[in-house]
Write a protein that holds these residues in place. Structure first.
Motif, PDB file in Angstrom:
ATOM      1  N   ARG A   1      -1.620   8.036  -4.608  1.00 16.30           N
ATOM      2  CA  ARG A   1      -0.885   6.898  -5.172  1.00 16.30           C
ATOM      3  C   ARG A   1       0.327   7.398  -5.958  1.00 16.30           C
ATOM      4  NH1 ARG A   1      -5.327   3.589  -7.046  1.00 16.30           N
ATOM      5  NH2 ARG A   1      -5.425   2.737  -4.941  1.00 16.30           N
TER       6      ARG A   1
ATOM      7  N   ARG B   1       0.838  -1.196   0.000  1.00 17.59           N
ATOM      8  CA  ARG B   1       0.000   0.000   0.000  1.00 17.59           C
ATOM      9  C   ARG B   1       0.875   1.249   0.000  1.00 17.59           C
ATOM     10  NH1 ARG B   1      -3.927   1.298   3.905  1.00 17.59           N
ATOM     11  NH2 ARG B   1      -2.935   0.107   5.559  1.00 17.59           N
ATOM     12  N   ALA B   2       1.989   1.197   0.733  1.00 19.23           N
ATOM     13  CA  ALA B   2       2.889   2.345   0.761  1.00 19.23           C
ATOM     14  C   ALA B   2       3.479   2.603  -0.616  1.00 19.23           C
ATOM     15  CB  ALA B   2       4.000   2.126   1.776  1.00 19.23           C
ATOM     16  N   LEU B   3       3.581   1.533  -1.421  1.00 16.06           N
ATOM     17  CA  LEU B   3       4.092   1.704  -2.778  1.00 16.06           C
ATOM     18  C   LEU B   3       3.015   2.236  -3.713  1.00 16.06           C
ATOM     19  CD1 LEU B   3       6.222  -1.490  -3.375  1.00 16.06           C
ATOM     20  CD2 LEU B   3       7.014   0.853  -3.586  1.00 16.06           C
ATOM     21  N   GLY B   4       1.773   2.204  -3.273  1.00 14.64           N
ATOM     22  CA  GLY B   4       0.688   2.647  -4.127  1.00 14.64           C
ATOM     23  C   GLY B   4       0.151   1.552  -5.035  1.00 14.64           C
ATOM     24  N   VAL B   5       0.384   0.295  -4.668  1.00 17.70           N
ATOM     25  CA  VAL B   5      -0.158  -0.807  -5.462  1.00 17.70           C
ATOM     26  C   VAL B   5      -1.683  -0.798  -5.328  1.00 17.70           C
ATOM     27  CG1 VAL B   5      -0.157  -3.310  -5.770  1.00 17.70           C
ATOM     28  CG2 VAL B   5       1.908  -2.155  -5.028  1.00 17.70           C
ATOM     29  N   LYS B   6      -2.353  -1.041  -6.462  1.00 18.74           N
ATOM     30  CA  LYS B   6      -3.819  -0.964  -6.440  1.00 18.74           C
ATOM     31  C   LYS B   6      -4.406  -2.126  -5.652  1.00 18.74           C
ATOM     32  CE  LYS B   6      -4.660   1.872 -10.408  1.00 18.74           C
ATOM     33  NZ  LYS B   6      -3.502   1.889 -11.317  1.00 18.74           N
TER      34      LYS B   6
ATOM     35  N   ARG C   1       3.066   8.503  -3.649  1.00 19.02           N
ATOM     36  CA  ARG C   1       3.671   7.442  -2.836  1.00 19.02           C
ATOM     37  C   ARG C   1       5.105   7.107  -3.252  1.00 19.02           C
ATOM     38  NH1 ARG C   1       0.801   6.093   1.192  1.00 19.02           N
ATOM     39  NH2 ARG C   1      -1.405   5.565   1.117  1.00 19.02           N
TER      40      ARG C   1
ATOM     41  N   SER D   1       6.955  -1.609 -11.436  1.00 25.01           N
ATOM     42  CA  SER D   1       5.838  -1.558 -12.380  1.00 25.01           C
ATOM     43  C   SER D   1       4.689  -0.708 -11.845  1.00 25.01           C
ATOM     44  CB  SER D   1       5.351  -2.972 -12.703  1.00 25.01           C
ATOM     45  OG  SER D   1       4.930  -3.624 -11.540  1.00 25.01           O
ATOM     46  N   THR D   2       4.577  -0.618 -10.520  1.00 23.73           N
ATOM     47  CA  THR D   2       3.507   0.216  -9.966  1.00 23.73           C
ATOM     48  C   THR D   2       3.685   1.673 -10.387  1.00 23.73           C
ATOM     49  OG1 THR D   2       3.437  -1.237  -8.064  1.00 23.73           O
ATOM     50  CG2 THR D   2       2.330   0.862  -7.831  1.00 23.73           C
ATOM     51  N   HIS D   3       4.915   2.104 -10.487  1.00 20.81           N
ATOM     52  CA  HIS D   3       5.148   3.494 -10.863  1.00 20.81           C
ATOM     53  C   HIS D   3       5.728   3.633 -12.267  1.00 20.81           C
ATOM     54  CE1 HIS D   3       3.937   5.210  -7.046  1.00 20.81           C
ATOM     55  NE2 HIS D   3       4.467   4.146  -6.495  1.00 20.81           N
TER      56      HIS D   3
ATOM     57  N   GLU E   1       7.501  -5.407  -8.630  1.00 27.91           N
ATOM     58  CA  GLU E   1       6.197  -4.809  -8.372  1.00 27.91           C
ATOM     59  C   GLU E   1       6.326  -3.323  -8.053  1.00 27.91           C
ATOM     60  OE1 GLU E   1       4.099  -5.855  -4.675  1.00 27.91           O
ATOM     61  OE2 GLU E   1       2.345  -6.148  -5.936  1.00 27.91           O
ATOM     62  N   ALA E   2       7.349  -2.997  -7.250  1.00 30.58           N
ATOM     63  CA  ALA E   2       7.570  -1.588  -6.927  1.00 30.58           C
ATOM     64  C   ALA E   2       7.786  -0.785  -8.208  1.00 30.58           C
ATOM     65  CB  ALA E   2       8.774  -1.448  -5.993  1.00 30.58           C
TER      66      ALA E   2
ATOM     67  N   ARG F   1      13.432  -2.277  -1.917  1.00 34.43           N
ATOM     68  CA  ARG F   1      12.058  -1.998  -2.350  1.00 34.43           C
ATOM     69  C   ARG F   1      11.729  -0.524  -2.135  1.00 34.43           C
ATOM     70  NH1 ARG F   1       7.735  -5.437   0.595  1.00 34.43           N
ATOM     71  NH2 ARG F   1       8.679  -4.427   2.375  1.00 34.43           N
TER      72      ARG F   1
ATOM     73  N   VAL G   1      11.684   3.122  -6.112  1.00 32.78           N
ATOM     74  CA  VAL G   1      10.823   4.084  -6.784  1.00 32.78           C
ATOM     75  C   VAL G   1      11.371   5.509  -6.697  1.00 32.78           C
ATOM     76  CG1 VAL G   1       8.737   2.718  -6.583  1.00 32.78           C
ATOM     77  CG2 VAL G   1       9.400   4.183  -4.694  1.00 32.78           C
TER      78      VAL G   1
ATOM     79  N   GLN H   1       8.694   6.748   1.075  1.00 37.37           N
ATOM     80  CA  GLN H   1       8.685   5.307   1.259  1.00 37.37           C
ATOM     81  C   GLN H   1       8.941   4.945   2.713  1.00 37.37           C
ATOM     82  OE1 GLN H   1       7.963   2.433  -0.441  1.00 37.37           O
ATOM     83  NE2 GLN H   1       6.877   3.992  -1.601  1.00 37.37           N
TER      84      GLN H   1
ATOM     85  N   LYS I   1      -2.053 -10.578  -5.650  1.00 33.46           N
ATOM     86  CA  LYS I   1      -0.636 -10.950  -5.536  1.00 33.46           C
ATOM     87  C   LYS I   1      -0.218 -11.233  -4.106  1.00 33.46           C
ATOM     88  CE  LYS I   1       1.512 -10.628  -9.539  1.00 33.46           C
ATOM     89  NZ  LYS I   1       2.644 -11.412 -10.012  1.00 33.46           N
ATOM     90  N   HIS I   2      -0.813 -10.523  -3.166  1.00 37.11           N
ATOM     91  CA  HIS I   2      -0.323 -10.642  -1.791  1.00 37.11           C
ATOM     92  C   HIS I   2      -1.264 -11.428  -0.898  1.00 37.11           C
ATOM     93  CE1 HIS I   2       3.007  -7.824  -2.390  1.00 37.11           C
ATOM     94  NE2 HIS I   2       2.179  -7.193  -3.181  1.00 37.11           N
TER      95      HIS I   2
ATOM     96  N   ARG J   1      -4.722  -5.619  -7.105  1.00 41.11           N
ATOM     97  CA  ARG J   1      -3.413  -6.279  -7.244  1.00 41.11           C
ATOM     98  C   ARG J   1      -2.906  -6.774  -5.900  1.00 41.11           C
ATOM     99  NH1 ARG J   1       0.409  -6.636 -11.344  1.00 41.11           N
ATOM    100  NH2 ARG J   1       2.012  -6.910  -9.784  1.00 41.11           N
TER     101      ARG J   1
ATOM    102  N   MET K   1       6.458 -14.541  -2.797  1.00 42.48           N
ATOM    103  CA  MET K   1       6.991 -13.823  -3.965  1.00 42.48           C
ATOM    104  C   MET K   1       8.515 -13.867  -3.951  1.00 42.48           C
ATOM    105  SD  MET K   1       4.485 -10.539  -4.061  1.00 42.48           S
ATOM    106  CE  MET K   1       4.983  -9.612  -5.495  1.00 42.48           C
TER     107      MET K   1
END
Lengths: 302, 331
Positions: B89, A200-205, B92, B121-123, B118-119, B169, B173, B96, A212-213, A208, B110
């Motif tokens: 978002r 969530r801190a990364l802004g993952v939707k 973000r 591709s999210t951004h 993932e980090a 991680r 970003v 971090q 994924k988690h 997802r 994972m």
């Protein structure tokens, strides 16, 4: 302490407990298989289930007689070399009918678990992850849970009408609450973990994060519950058929076979005993396997 | 003076407790209760305080991982508290967090490559999977791991290595600010030093700014430029590192400092032993929150909330002892 290390600032990174042993990629799977192989209950359960699955699948090939062919000369015969498990009141071979009945029963279990699992996991994830919807979903589920599942299945069949498909839907719906509860509970604990927070801190939707988690980490309880529910669904479906609400004669579902046999209980015990035994063994098999899976998938047991 | 990177004003995070049927959440745990500070670009602000004083809640509130109840958070001139989800978002990637427990902060299902990927591709960092893989390998090198670790799962690493993955991680970003929430307290002391040095190196090479939360004073002293001391949801003293250690002003800070072990056995220390427990954050004492354990306590402390007093420029303390208004009481 820190000061002395500060002086040696340019020390290379040396891990105190290096883990450079070449671990095989499927260590999780290997570990899981090892545990399953050590669990006698799970082995016995799997063997029982495999027996019934294979014989049901091969029913058209290995069945000695046509399934619905009547032969009044042979009616109500006890177990013999010709008719291994005897015959019913119309002279139909019980072994043959059980082979075909197994297909119906197992498929009903499969569909019921698939449907209830899909609905239950979806609702459970929503309730566990989106806390605002939780109270509405869970109160609805709690209402469903106040009915004994068989009673609810009967009520649903009463509304939808008698028949195999409706019985299956009824069994599926009555199995939904347990899936919702188990999944919601697991999701609740996973959503509070730091790796979900990190996502969530990364802004993952949200979707997802769920995909994924959360889902990969709640899959173990789902598998275990599905196995146990499989047996339960077969039992419920058989119960419905026994009450005349599921499979209709001459359809050879196990519960229906027991139902027909009960009228001849004093003359032909084999008509009820063998289908009943089949139901018992399959449910036992699923329960043994489910318990074994639970132990094998539990990360704490080593 | 240029604008601070982050400035927090009167931040409050309260959690409702005991939701009764007819008494809907009137009771609150005041985990963070009116905190104000700023962080300049390129500096490290250390936050110390004992367990349960609201350090972690404060860090998470700044990132809005926990929604703050009140107050303002300005980050690079943007008000964070009122941002909608979409804008938040996007922001973000600029802020971090590195977590305390490296065993809980990595998804066990994972691989390292997937976690860092993932980090990215999210951004939308790295256009193709190949480019992202390259970036992930670079990240692993930056934090002192090998690119060959990319396909491994977290359980194949030790605590220190896992924390490096957590750091990778966070820096993946390209953030400006990293909130480190007790990032070394779960590690062995020897590994702690290595991870702290990694933080320092990354700060220099990437121009990062840290808010470094810890309860270990020697750790905070090692990394911080300025230090804020928290007690029961409030910052009681905020000061330059050197001044804080040489001349702690707030009675609570004095007690903390007296507990730091010294390498010189000849120095006789006047240890101030605090008596009593930390009061409950759901029912904090009236007046100064620390008055129940303070040896300089006067009547005024029990009734009046201390103000923030700037003793010398850049040095703040929340204590009546340094307030001109109450000078008479402490004669």
């Amino acid at each position: 302490m820190l000061k002395s290390i500060e002086k040696n600032n340019n020390l290379l990174f040396v891990d105190p407990d290096p883990l450079d042993i070449k671990l095989s990629k499927n260590s999780f799977l290997n570990n899981f298989l090892n545990k399953i192989m050590k669990n006698k209950g799970a082995i016995i359960g799997s063997v029982i289930l495999l027996f019934f699955i294979i014989t049901s699948a091969l029913a058209p090939i290995i069945a000695p007689y046509p399934v619905n062919e009547m032969n009044f000369d042979d009616s109500l015969q006890g177990p013999s070399l010709e008719h291994w498990l005897g015959t019913d009141e119309f002279g139909r071979d019980i072994w043959t009918r059980m082979l075909y009945g197994g297909r119906v029963s197992l498929l009903m279990g499969l569909f019921a678990v698939t449907i209830s699992g899909t609905i239950g996991v979806t609702l459970g994830v929503i309730a566990g992850y989106y806390r605002k919807l939780d109270i509405y979903i869970m109160q609805f589920i709690d209402i469903l849970m106040t009915f004994p599942s068989l009673l609810m299945a009967i009520a649903i069949v009463a509304v939808l009408g008698v028949g195999l498909t409706n019985a299956m839907i009824a069994v599926a719906i009555s199995a939904v609450p347990s899936f919702v509860r188990v999944v919601r509970g697991s999701v609740l604990s996973i959503r509070e973990t730091e790796y979900v927070e990190a996502a969530r801190a990364l802004g993952v939707k949200n979707w997802r994060i769920i995909g994924k988690h959360i889902l990969p980490n709640v899959i173990s309880p789902i598998i275990i519950l599905a196995t146990l529910e499989f047996g339960g669904s077969i039992l419920s479906a058989a119960a419905l058929s026994f009450l005349g609400l599921g499979a209709q004669p001459p359809n050879p579902e196990w519960g229906a076979l027991v139902y027909v046999g009960k009228s001849f209980l004093s003359q032909a015990w084999w008509m009820t005993l063998f289908p009943g035994l089949a139901i018992m063994l399959v449910v036992l098999g699923f329960n043994l396997l489910g318990d074994g899976l639970r132990d094998a998938l539990d990360p704490k047991s080593n | 003076m240029n604008q601070p990177l982050l400035s927090v004003k009167n931040l409050k995070t309260h959690f409702p407790i005991k939701k009764k049927l007819f008494n809907n959440g009137t009771h609150f745990i005041k985990a963070v209760d009116g905190i104000s500070f700023h962080v300049n670009k390129g500096e490290t602000l250390g936050i110390v305080g004992e367990s349960g004083c609201g350090k972690s809640t404060m860090g998470r509130s700044i990132l809005r991982l926990i929604e703050p109840t009140e107050g303002s958070i300005m980050f690079e001139g943007i008000e964070v508290t009122t941002l909608n989800q979409t804008d938040l978002r996007k922001l973000r990637s600029k802020m971090q967090i590195v977590f305390q427990d490296p065993y809980a902060s990595l998804n066990p299902k994972m691989t390292v490559g997937a976690i860092l990927g993932e980090a990215l591709s999210t951004h939308q960092l790295g256009k193709s999977a190949k480019e992202r893989k390259k970036k992930v390998e670079n990240l692993l090198l930056k934090v002192g791991l090998s690119p060959t670790h990319i396909g491994r799962y977290p359980h194949e690493f030790s605590g220190g290595q896992r924390q490096r993955i957590g750091i990778a991680r966070a820096i993946a970003v390209n953030p400006a600010l990293i909130i480190a929430d007790e990032p070394v307290s779960a590690l062995d002391v020897s590994v702690q030093a290595q991870v702290l040095n990694l933080f320092q190196d990354l700060k220099e090479t990437l121009g990062l700014t840290y808010i470094f939360i810890a309860h270990d004073l020697s750790v905070v002293r090692h990394v911080s430029d300025r230090i804020g001391v928290m007690y029961l949801g409030k910052i009681v003293e905020l000061s330059d590192k050197k001044q804080l250690f040489q001349n702690p002003l707030h009675p609570y800070t004095q007690a903390l400092m007296s507990a730091v072990p010294s390498l010189d056995p000849d120095i006789k220390k006047n240890r101030i032993i605090l008596t009593g427990d930390v009061p409950s954050a759901s029912n904090p004492p009236t007046g100064c929150a620390f008055h129940t354990r303070c040896k300089f306590r006067k009547n005024v402390c029990e009734s009046v909330n201390p103000r923030e007093i700037e003793v010398i420029p850049g040095r703040f303390v929340n204590c009546h002892m340094y307030d001109h208004e109450f000078r008479e009481d402490f004669k």
